[in-house]
Write a protein that holds these residues in place. Structure first.
Motif, PDB file in Angstrom:
ATOM      1  N   ASP A  10      45.948  66.647  57.453  1.00 29.88           N
ATOM      2  CA  ASP A  10      45.931  66.799  58.910  1.00 29.88           C
ATOM      3  C   ASP A  10      44.572  67.242  59.438  1.00 29.88           C
ATOM      4  OD1 ASP A  10      48.665  66.159  59.570  1.00 29.88           O
ATOM      5  OD2 ASP A  10      49.222  68.030  58.558  1.00 29.88           O
ATOM      6  N   MET A  11      43.804  67.955  58.614  1.00 34.25           N
ATOM      7  CA  MET A  11      42.492  68.415  59.073  1.00 34.25           C
ATOM      8  C   MET A  11      41.599  67.252  59.496  1.00 34.25           C
ATOM      9  SD  MET A  11      42.373  71.688  59.069  1.00 34.25           S
ATOM     10  CE  MET A  11      43.173  73.145  58.370  1.00 34.25           C
ATOM     11  N   GLY A  12      41.799  66.105  58.871  1.00 34.42           N
ATOM     12  CA  GLY A  12      41.029  64.924  59.245  1.00 34.42           C
ATOM     13  C   GLY A  12      41.724  64.043  60.250  1.00 34.42           C
ATOM     14  N   ARG A  13      42.872  64.497  60.767  1.00 28.46           N
ATOM     15  CA  ARG A  13      43.637  63.697  61.710  1.00 28.46           C
ATOM     16  C   ARG A  13      43.832  64.408  63.042  1.00 28.46           C
ATOM     17  NH1 ARG A  13      48.353  60.551  58.200  1.00 28.46           N
ATOM     18  NH2 ARG A  13      46.892  59.265  56.980  1.00 28.46           N
ATOM     19  N   ARG A 164      29.720  73.372  65.752  1.00 28.93           N
ATOM     20  CA  ARG A 164      30.264  74.577  65.133  1.00 28.93           C
ATOM     21  C   ARG A 164      31.500  74.335  64.273  1.00 28.93           C
ATOM     22  NH1 ARG A 164      31.432  78.145  70.062  1.00 28.93           N
ATOM     23  NH2 ARG A 164      32.194  79.555  68.439  1.00 28.93           N
ATOM     24  N   GLY A 165      32.048  73.111  64.294  1.00 33.10           N
ATOM     25  CA  GLY A 165      33.168  72.795  63.424  1.00 33.10           C
ATOM     26  C   GLY A 165      34.519  72.830  64.114  1.00 33.10           C
ATOM     27  N   LEU A 166      35.549  72.412  63.354  1.00 33.01           N
ATOM     28  CA  LEU A 166      36.889  72.249  63.914  1.00 33.01           C
ATOM     29  C   LEU A 166      37.485  73.559  64.400  1.00 33.01           C
ATOM     30  CD1 LEU A 166      39.434  70.529  64.445  1.00 33.01           C
ATOM     31  CD2 LEU A 166      40.112  70.966  62.072  1.00 33.01           C
ATOM     32  N   ALA A 167      37.355  74.624  63.628  1.00 34.42           N
ATOM     33  CA  ALA A 167      37.986  75.891  64.017  1.00 34.42           C
ATOM     34  C   ALA A 167      37.451  76.373  65.364  1.00 34.42           C
ATOM     35  CB  ALA A 167      37.752  76.950  62.943  1.00 34.42           C
ATOM     36  N   ARG A 178      43.225  81.130  66.695  1.00 33.03           N
ATOM     37  CA  ARG A 178      42.382  81.048  65.502  1.00 33.03           C
ATOM     38  C   ARG A 178      43.048  80.140  64.469  1.00 33.03           C
ATOM     39  NH1 ARG A 178      43.003  87.055  62.675  1.00 33.03           N
ATOM     40  NH2 ARG A 178      45.295  87.091  62.569  1.00 33.03           N
ATOM     41  N   LEU A 179      42.210  79.464  63.708  1.00 31.47           N
ATOM     42  CA  LEU A 179      42.669  78.627  62.601  1.00 31.47           C
ATOM     43  C   LEU A 179      42.457  79.433  61.330  1.00 31.47           C
ATOM     44  CD1 LEU A 179      43.692  75.832  61.668  1.00 31.47           C
ATOM     45  CD2 LEU A 179      41.302  75.118  61.514  1.00 31.47           C
ATOM     46  N   ARG A 180      43.568  79.795  60.660  1.00 31.17           N
ATOM     47  CA  ARG A 180      43.482  80.659  59.496  1.00 31.17           C
ATOM     48  C   ARG A 180      44.454  80.171  58.436  1.00 31.17           C
ATOM     49  NH1 ARG A 180      45.160  86.957  59.823  1.00 31.17           N
ATOM     50  NH2 ARG A 180      47.128  85.939  60.416  1.00 31.17           N
ATOM     51  N   ASP A 181      43.925  79.913  57.232  1.00 30.97           N
ATOM     52  CA  ASP A 181      44.754  79.479  56.105  1.00 30.97           C
ATOM     53  C   ASP A 181      45.611  78.262  56.464  1.00 30.97           C
ATOM     54  OD1 ASP A 181      43.735  81.588  54.592  1.00 30.97           O
ATOM     55  OD2 ASP A 181      45.327  82.947  55.251  1.00 30.97           O
ATOM     56  N   GLY A 182      45.016  77.326  57.199  1.00 28.76           N
ATOM     57  CA  GLY A 182      45.724  76.100  57.537  1.00 28.76           C
ATOM     58  C   GLY A 182      46.727  76.221  58.661  1.00 28.76           C
ATOM     59  N   LEU A 221      52.797  69.792  60.944  1.00 33.44           N
ATOM     60  CA  LEU A 221      52.270  68.452  61.139  1.00 33.44           C
ATOM     61  C   LEU A 221      52.652  67.517  59.996  1.00 33.44           C
ATOM     62  CD1 LEU A 221      48.709  69.305  62.517  1.00 33.44           C
ATOM     63  CD2 LEU A 221      50.847  68.946  63.773  1.00 33.44           C
ATOM     64  N   ASP A 222      52.669  68.008  58.769  1.00 31.83           N
ATOM     65  CA  ASP A 222      53.127  67.224  57.607  1.00 31.83           C
ATOM     66  C   ASP A 222      52.431  65.876  57.496  1.00 31.83           C
ATOM     67  OD1 ASP A 222      54.894  69.210  56.769  1.00 31.83           O
ATOM     68  OD2 ASP A 222      56.513  68.457  58.043  1.00 31.83           O
ATOM     69  N   GLY A 223      51.106  65.873  57.754  1.00 32.72           N
ATOM     70  CA  GLY A 223      50.330  64.655  57.583  1.00 32.72           C
ATOM     71  C   GLY A 223      50.343  63.712  58.765  1.00 32.72           C
ATOM     72  N   ARG A 224      51.078  64.046  59.840  1.00 29.10           N
ATOM     73  CA  ARG A 224      51.154  63.149  60.999  1.00 29.10           C
ATOM     74  C   ARG A 224      49.918  63.227  61.874  1.00 29.10           C
ATOM     75  NH1 ARG A 224      56.299  65.110  63.915  1.00 29.10           N
ATOM     76  NH2 ARG A 224      55.632  67.085  62.959  1.00 29.10           N
ATOM     77  N   GLY A 225      49.166  64.322  61.789  1.00 32.59           N
ATOM     78  CA  GLY A 225      48.006  64.502  62.649  1.00 32.59           C
ATOM     79  C   GLY A 225      48.369  65.145  63.970  1.00 32.59           C
TER      80      GLY A 225
END
Length: 347
Positions: A10-13, A164-167, A178-182, A221-225
């Motif tokens: 999901d991080m790439g979606r 600065r990135g996704l987070a 905040r984005l923490r541990d997925g 999200l389970d891979g759905r993005g």
């Protein structure tokens, strides 16, 4: 507190909706008609719509007799017509099950809703006319401003993600998150009742017709993005579309805190939203690159120095808004398709 749980895939979606979507924006606006705690900021806007919203919009409210809306209304689409076509394409069994769910224990069912349950074409026409009537009153007069605000929000997110990135980019969507541990953890949002919970809803039945519902829960999200969709008519918590086999759509409140208002007759929008997101000079640089320019030509065209033009070009390039190509000693900059979208340039 809303938790959105990512897998590595999901991080790439994660994507940002490239354009505003009329159907979710309309539903968000109708929800705001029934949010009495926003009287100070939204009172005049609400009063105007309650006076002008036509009776033809009434069926939108009848689709939401209780605390939840049927999920077949959860669609995107670049135009209202595209959005309604997506609603209309819902599987008949899904429409039937959702109508049965929202009307369970609600007593009398309007005749047109019973016909919709049967798949009657005339009932779908009733819903189409209701949505069209609400759209023409609520959204059509302010749609140019919504588009400008969306471009500004898109640009702000893209620049932050590039630098600065996704987070950090997600934190611009929801300050304090905040984005923490997925897991993307949202802070608690001020309570904003749906139209069903608000006294004003009795005077604005169409305000009940919203396809997404405010929620505080864990979303996997389970891979759905994930699709990020700013909305400029909502000031409550995030609105989540979470349907099987589809990317999760998260509509979040954005903009300046006030609902868009129709521009005075003859007024022109001069990139105010884009300038607010990029800064006036950088917005001018991006617009100037609708055609290829060297750094020197860019500096001359925008009235800035070569070093400043080069620095702005580098930032825009990092955000994916322009490309830079070198031929011999010449360097040329030009908008990318993303840059054209952000700047509103006609290809």
């Amino acid at each position: 507190m809303l938790h959105i749980r990512f897998t590595a895939e999901d991080m790439g979606r994660v994507r940002f909706a490239p354009r505003p979507s009329p159907v979710p924006e309309l539903h968000a606006a109708l929800l705001m008609l029934g949010a009495p705690h926003e009287g100070l900021l939204f009172g005049r806007w609400r009063g105007r719509l309650l006076r002008t919203l036509p009776g033809a919009a009434e069926p939108l409210g009848e689709l939401v007799p209780g605390a939840a809306a049927p999920r077949f209304l959860d669609v995107l689409g670049g135009t209202r017509e595209e959005g309604f076509a997506l609603i209309r394409s819902a599987r008949p069994e899904f429409v039937r099950s959702e109508l049965a769910r929202v009307y369970a224990g609600q007593g009398a069912v309007p005749s047109w809703v019973r016909a919709l349950h049967r798949g009657d074409a005339a009932a779908w026409g009733t819903l189409d006319r209701a949505q069209r009537a609400a759209h023409e009153t609520v959204l059509a007069p302010v749609w140019p401003q919504v588009q400008d605000l969306h471009r500004a929000e898109f640009t702000r997110y893209a620049l932050t993600a590039a630098e600065r990135g996704l987070a950090a980019a997600l934190a611009t969507v929801a300050p304090g998150s905040r984005l923490r541990d997925g897991v993307w953890e949202w802070p608690p949002a001020p309570s904003a009742p749906s139209a069903l919970e608000a006294p004003e809803a009795r005077d604005a039945p169409a305000a009940r017709g919203a396809g997404t519902a405010r929620t505080t829960r864990e979303v996997r999200l389970d891979g759905r993005g994930l699709v990020l969709l700013p909305t400029f008519h909502w000031r409550g918590g995030p609105l989540v579309q979470d349907l099987p086999d589809r990317p999760v759509v998260l509509a979040y409140p954005a903009g300046g805190g006030l609902p868009p208002a129709p521009e005075p007759r003859g007024a022109q929008s001069e990139d105010g939203g884009l300038a607010a997101a990029l800064g006036r000079t950088r917005a001018d640089v991006l617009r100037a690159l609708a055609e290829p320019r060297t750094t020197t030509d860019l500096a001359r065209h925008t009235g800035i120095g070569n070093a400043t033009a080069s620095a702005h070009a580098a930032a825009l390039r990092a955000a994916g808004l322009i490309t830079t190509t070198r031929t011999g000693r010449s360097v040329h900059h030009e908008q990318t398709p993303l840059g054209m979208l952000v700047a509103g340039t006609t290809p």
